[in-house]
Design a protein around this motif. Structure first.
Motif, PDB file in Angstrom:
ATOM      1  N   PHE A   1     -85.352 -39.955  -8.717  1.00 20.00           N
ATOM      2  CA  PHE A   1     -84.422 -40.134  -7.712  1.00 20.00           C
ATOM      3  C   PHE A   1     -83.164 -41.233  -8.797  1.00 20.00           C
TER       4      PHE A   1
ATOM      5  N   ASP B   1     -79.760 -41.831  -6.803  1.00 18.95           N
ATOM      6  CA  ASP B   1     -78.697 -42.546  -5.745  1.00 18.95           C
ATOM      7  C   ASP B   1     -79.524 -43.814  -4.871  1.00 18.95           C
ATOM      8  N   PRO B   2     -78.567 -44.643  -4.820  1.00 17.25           N
ATOM      9  CA  PRO B   2     -79.102 -45.336  -4.091  1.00 17.25           C
ATOM     10  C   PRO B   2     -79.386 -45.256  -2.488  1.00 17.25           C
ATOM     11  N   THR B   3     -80.912 -45.605  -2.319  1.00 23.44           N
ATOM     12  CA  THR B   3     -81.724 -45.140  -2.117  1.00 23.44           C
ATOM     13  C   THR B   3     -82.183 -46.208  -0.852  1.00 23.44           C
ATOM     14  N   ARG B   4     -82.354 -46.180   0.516  1.00 27.75           N
ATOM     15  CA  ARG B   4     -82.813 -47.053   1.245  1.00 27.75           C
ATOM     16  C   ARG B   4     -84.747 -45.796   1.427  1.00 27.75           C
ATOM     17  N   PHE B   5     -84.917 -46.840   0.758  1.00 23.88           N
ATOM     18  CA  PHE B   5     -87.704 -46.354   0.652  1.00 23.88           C
ATOM     19  C   PHE B   5     -87.585 -46.502   2.326  1.00 23.88           C
TER      20      PHE B   5
ATOM     21  N   ILE C   1     -86.777 -50.417   2.277  1.00 25.13           N
ATOM     22  CA  ILE C   1     -86.507 -51.825   0.677  1.00 25.13           C
ATOM     23  C   ILE C   1     -84.478 -50.826   0.601  1.00 25.13           C
ATOM     24  N   ASP C   2     -83.903 -51.015   0.147  1.00 21.47           N
ATOM     25  CA  ASP C   2     -82.940 -50.811  -0.842  1.00 21.47           C
ATOM     26  C   ASP C   2     -83.200 -50.582  -2.149  1.00 21.47           C
ATOM     27  N   ALA C   3     -82.698 -49.456  -2.618  1.00 20.47           N
ATOM     28  CA  ALA C   3     -83.040 -49.690  -4.310  1.00 20.47           C
ATOM     29  C   ALA C   3     -81.773 -49.148  -4.818  1.00 20.47           C
ATOM     30  N   GLN C   4     -82.075 -49.684  -6.049  1.00 23.28           N
ATOM     31  CA  GLN C   4     -80.759 -48.145  -7.125  1.00 23.28           C
ATOM     32  C   GLN C   4     -82.344 -48.210  -7.712  1.00 23.28           C
TER      33      GLN C   4
ATOM     34  N   GLN D   1     -82.278 -48.271 -11.626  1.00 19.90           N
ATOM     35  CA  GLN D   1     -82.283 -49.139 -12.046  1.00 19.90           C
ATOM     36  C   GLN D   1     -84.019 -49.573 -12.555  1.00 19.90           C
TER      37      GLN D   1
END
Lengths: 303, 727
Positions: free
Chosen positions: A231, A233-237, A246-249, A252
């Motif tokens: 993945f 894009d910033p994703t809300r898993f 959890i929101d994550a980049q 990163q």
């Protein structure tokens, strides 16, 4: 001819797919030179300590210089219990099939193969309880089909597998304890799961199962995306089993995710192998027939 | 600290661009795509590890981006920090400017490392440079009486020269008059805006708060009825608000001190303390040249004065001395820490006593009492009498004496009297004549009656003391004449206190000469007998003086010589005849005033030398050839001035008696500042007048520019942002 999952997925119902896989395995088995040799001895089983001495086939020994025990009807009737994890995480799969579907195909194919050679097959669908179910099953067991070898039974297995929906938290340990109970005599337990158990009780349960002298085989099912973490894009898993999110980049955290996953896989493999549980890591983008073929070849080879 | 002022405030709208990184930041945070993920456990574990670092990084990035934008926007709006006294940068049109630099004595004040004048000068030069190309200017140095200012011009080079060559003076300043002169000059400029910038120490003595505010008259050629314009006035405080304490010697008085012996003098210095704190133990010294004759300490109360007396024995002649207080270490006005004075210390007199009636018996010797009166022991060595009897005196040289006394001398021959006459009339030698049995009135009148204050008439016998002895009574004594009228105001009798006067009146004179009347009336009887006949008569002949005593200086005709009062009268007479009684030093001048110097008869003033030794320009008055030569000079600085005279014959020489000292105006020593509020009110209110600590402040829009630092900050922010995003 490999049945890749994309192709399989297009085949429609699970019965069809499972049969296809089974046929593929058999074809493969026939084509295998190694296996060709062992067909003759399909009805013998290698002597293992504890087997009755009187059942040793001395003629085989004379020919092959190895101790073989004749498989009597009773003893060759292996009891194989298929434990399929139907927790929420198993519903993941954005490719051709979800892990659960893949697992169901494998389990179905195995059911066919086992029944064909006269072994009794049982099924546990592991997961949270079925709402509206009248059966009184322990926690972690959604559905249980006792051992039988008829083709009608296999159909029922396939039907139940087809109907299974991946949902709810993982509680493999409950299912495995039940499996241990139900298998009684030494039998074979094939577990198809991703082992994403936050409580971390699945592995000990597997070890315990093996400790009771059952033949334990784990097909560790993992989606390709779970293995690669592709993945960007910033994703809300969102969790599939509970309401964690959890929101994550992803960019990163990829490195550290892979690190964590690798650690988990290695630890699991090491522990289970050390406990003499047969461990096979199965990415769900692999052709299921190949997977089963390799598995069976390996077993036959060691048999 | 000051106010923040923006040169281009429109650029501040750029701060709105700050919204962009904030929006991007928020946008990034709100956009995650939802994804149901099976292996979320591992995501959670990884995220927890990095979450703090990530958040910090995000915030840092946001901050750096905001800083970058803010830095650029603020930098473009050109902010600057204005110091104290700044006014809002009101955009005005061009202004005709008068720069007034206070060049008075008080501007020599040493404040910190700089002298106030130096600071004012550099401020004025900077202000001149900052004028716009369409702003004419005029420059004046305010000290003493203000000269009219030239009209404002664009010749910056000339104005710069005026400022660069400017030096502080020793004169007082009257800033109010200077500003009045400035507005008159500004009135000649056609430029509409009018401004006065004065660089001063704001001392209260230089500003008159009761004067009308300065108004610029309309330029010539304006229609009648055009109102006068109130100029904007800026007073740049060279002291930048600090108090300026100062101690000064403001007065010096010198008087003889008999307690210290002959030539003993007391110098009484008045010391002023112009500060809010009292001074204790201030060293005071009395100096002649490089030598310190006396030292002491004085305590002076705050804003008050104290007197300190120092005594010393001075050398004879014209003595120039100085009283000094210790120089203040950290700050102060050094020029008023001392005052000069001159004093005429009577020189030794050479006196010739011609004894007309010598006698082996000392008490009968005519000159006995005079000799005793003039003995060095009595006069402190000041008088050195030479006694010759009449015969010897006829052939002796008479030159070299200050006073000649003829005591009961027979009428001398012509050769003698000619010499005498020449000495008295032309050389100013003093002559004392007393009578006796050897004196024949007619012979005297023939010999040198012209020299005598009044011609002799005849000898009168009031009483015969010898007859008393024969008779055995004292009726003669009762009939003796006594002194009646005494000109107590005459310098001769200044030494007599009230008690001593009784003694003088008690003297009895038995025999004395009567005098003929004086046709010119120029003679004066200083002492007369009770019958009205004169006893001691004075007259002036040419340069010299003559005293005639109508009786004897021995006790032949009078018992006065044995009395106490005889001695001082004789001593004073001799001093008076020598001219040293009145020899007073010329009074001091005040710096800035003119002084007239009159040459002695027969000579011309060759030069007047200032304290540094250089000659001053002389202004000679055109007067009649008969009158004495007189010149007038302007006195620019304090100190001792010497006068060179050119006599009729011989080389030019310094005449000490004409030398004088110049002193500073004590008013300038008080550097107490004027009340700013009252001053602003007098000048026309806060709208047109302001007091600032630097001219730059008053001009506004010229504080410390901050845009450079802001731009640097922005660039650093950009670099930081780049580094973070690359990671």
């Amino acid at each position: 001819m490999t049945l890749d999952p994309a192709l399989l997925a297009r085949l429609g119902p699970l019965q069809v797919r499972a049969r296809k896989v089974m046929e593929g395995v058999l074809t493969g088995l026939h084509q295998s030179p190694v296996h060709g040799q062992s067909v003759e001895f399909a009805e013998h089983k290698e002597y293992a300590p504890g087997d009755e001495i009187k059942h040793i086939d001395w003629r085989a020994y004379a020919k092959l210089d190895k101790y073989y025990v004749k498989r009597f009807e009773m003893e060759t009737n292996l009891r194989a219990l298929l434990v399929v994890d139907a927790s929420g995480s198993m519903a993941y799969g954005r490719g051709a099939m979800t892990k659960l579907q893949y697992g169901s195909v494998c389990a179905g194919a195995l059911a066919y193969l086992l029944a064909r050679q006269g072994d009794q097959v049982g099924l546990i669908v592991a997961g949270d309880g079925e709402p509206g179910s009248t059966e009184r099953l322990p926690s972690g067991v959604r559905s249980f089909l006792p051992f039988a070898a008829s083709s009608a039974h296999v159909q029922e297995v396939l039907r139940r597998l087809d109907a299974a929906a991946g949902r709810g938290p993982t509680d493999l340990s409950g299912a495995l304890d039940f499996a241990a109970e139900k298998t009684g005599r030494r039998g074979m337990v094939v577990v198809l799961s991703d082992l994403f158990d936050p409580t971390e009780r699945a592995v000990p349960a597997l070890k315990m199962l093996r400790g009771r002298r059952h033949d334990v085989l784990l097909l560790h099912l993992l989606d390709r995306e779970e293995l690669d973490f592709p993945f960007d894009d910033p994703t809300r898993f969102l969790s599939l089993e509970d309401d964690r999110q959890i929101d994550a980049q992803p960019r990163q955290i990829r490195e550290s995710y892979l690190q964590e996953l690798r650690g988990f896989l290695e630890d699991t493999k090491r522990e289970l192998t050390r406990a003499d549980v047969e461990y096979v890591q199965v990415p769900t983008d692999r052709a299921p027939d190949r997977v089963l073929l390799e598995l069976l070849a390996r077993r036959e080879g060691s048999a | 600290m000051g106010r923040l002022v923006f040169a281009h405030p429109a650029y501040l709208w750029g701060l709105a661009a700050l919204a962009l990184p904030i929006l991007v930041h928020l946008f990034n945070r709100r956009r995650p795509r939802p994804l149901a993920f099976g292996a979320i456990e591992f995501v959670l574990r990884s995220q927890q590890r990095r979450v703090r670092r990530l958040r910090l990084r995000q915030v840092l990035l946001l901050a750096l981006r905001c800083l970058l934008i803010a830095g650029v926007a603020l930098a473009l709006s050109r902010p600057s920090l204005e110091p104290r006294g700044a006014q809002a940068a009101v955009s005005r049109g061009p202004q005709a400017t008068a720069l007034i630099v206070d060049a008075s004595l008080s501007m020599r004040y040493r404040h910190g490392s700089e002298v106030l004048f130096a600071r004012a000068k550099s401020e004025a030069l900077a202000a001149l440079d900052r004028l716009g190309p369409d702003e004419p200017a005029t420059v004046t140095l305010c000290a003493g009486n203000p000269a009219p200012l030239p009209a404002p011009s664009f010749d910056r080079v000339a104005l710069r020269h005026v400022l660069e060559d400017a030096r502080p003076t020793y004169l007082g300043s009257d800033l109010t008059s200077c500003m009045a002169a400035a507005v008159r000059a500004l009135g000649e400029s056609p430029v509409a805006g009018k401004r006065i910038v004065a660089f001063t120490d704001l001392a209260a003595h230089s500003l008159r708060l009761d004067a009308p505010p300065p108004l610029v008259p309309p330029p010539p050629g304006s229609p009648p009825g055009t109102p006068a314009v109130r100029p904007s006035v800026v007073l740049v405080d060279a002291a930048q608000g600090s108090e300026l304490p100062n101690a000064a010697v403001v007065a010096t008085a010198v008087q003889p001190a008999a307690s210290l012996g002959a030539r003993g003098y007391e110098v009484i210095a008045t010391i002023a303390n112009h500060s809010a704190a009292p001074i204790s133990g201030l060293p005071v010294a009395l100096r002649i040249g490089q030598q310190t004759l006396a030292k002491g300490f004085v305590d002076v109360p705050a804003q008050g004065t104290s007197k300190k007396t120092l005594g010393a024995v001075l050398p004879p002649g014209t003595v120039a001395g100085r009283v000094e207080i210790a120089r203040a270490e950290d700050q102060g006005l050094d020029e008023d820490d001392g005052q000069d004075f001159t004093v005429e210390v009577p020189r030794d007199l050479r006196v010739l006593v011609v004894d007309g009636a010598p006698s082996a018996l000392r008490t009968r010797d005519e000159a006995f009492f005079v000799e005793a009166a003039l003995a060095p022991a009595r006069t402190g060595g000041r008088v050195a009498p030479t006694v010759l009897d009449a015969e010897a005196a006829l052939n002796a040289p008479l030159e070299g004496y200050d006073v000649i006394l003829l005591l009961d001398v027979i009428a001398p021959p012509k050769s003698f009297t000619d010499k005498l006459r020449a000495l008295v009339v032309h050389r100013g030698v003093g002559l004392f004549v007393s009578l006796g049995d050897h004196v024949d009135p007619d012979a005297y009148n023939d010999a040198f009656g012209d020299l005598l204050p009044r011609p002799l008439h005849l000898i009168k016998t009031a009483a015969d003391p010898a007859a008393d002895q024969r008779r055995g009574d004292s009726s003669a004594a009762d009939q003796a004449a006594r002194f009646g009228v005494v000109e107590w105001t005459h310098p001769l009798f200044h030494v007599f206190s009230a008690a001593d006067r009784e003694g003088l009146l008690g003297a009895r004179t038995f025999k004395y000469a009567l005098l003929k009347p004086d046709p010119s009336g120029a003679s004066r009887a200083l002492l007369s007998y009770d019958d009205g006949a004169p006893a001691l008569v004075e007259g002036t002949r040419g340069q010299g003086r003559v005293l005639l005593y109508t009786s004897t200086v021995s006790h032949a005709w009078t018992d006065w010589p044995v009395r106490v009062s005889f001695l001082p009268v004789l001593q004073q007479s001799v001093s008076w005849l020598a001219g040293s009684l009145e020899e007073k030093a010329p009074p001091p001048s005040q710096v800035g005033n003119d002084r007239t110097v009159i040459a002695p008869q027969g000579s011309r003033i060759a030069a007047v030398l200032g304290p540094s030794g250089s000659p001053l320009p002389l202004r000679r008055e055109k007067s009649s050839p008969q009158a004495q030569d007189s010149v007038s000079v302007q006195v620019p600085e304090p100190g001792l001035y010497r006068v060179q005279v050119q006599p009729a014959t011989g080389a030019a020489r310094v005449e000490p008696a004409l030398g004088f000292v110049a002193r500073l105006d004590p008013k300038e020593s008080d550097l107490r500042r004027v009340d700013e509020a009252e001053l602003k009110a007098q000048l026309g209110g806060a709208g047109s007048a302001q007091v600032a600590s630097s001219a730059q402040a008053a001009e506004g829009a010229r504080g410390t520019p901050l845009w450079g630092s802001l731009l640097l900050l922005g660039v650093l922010a950009l670099l930081g942002e780049g580094t973070l995003t690359r990671r």
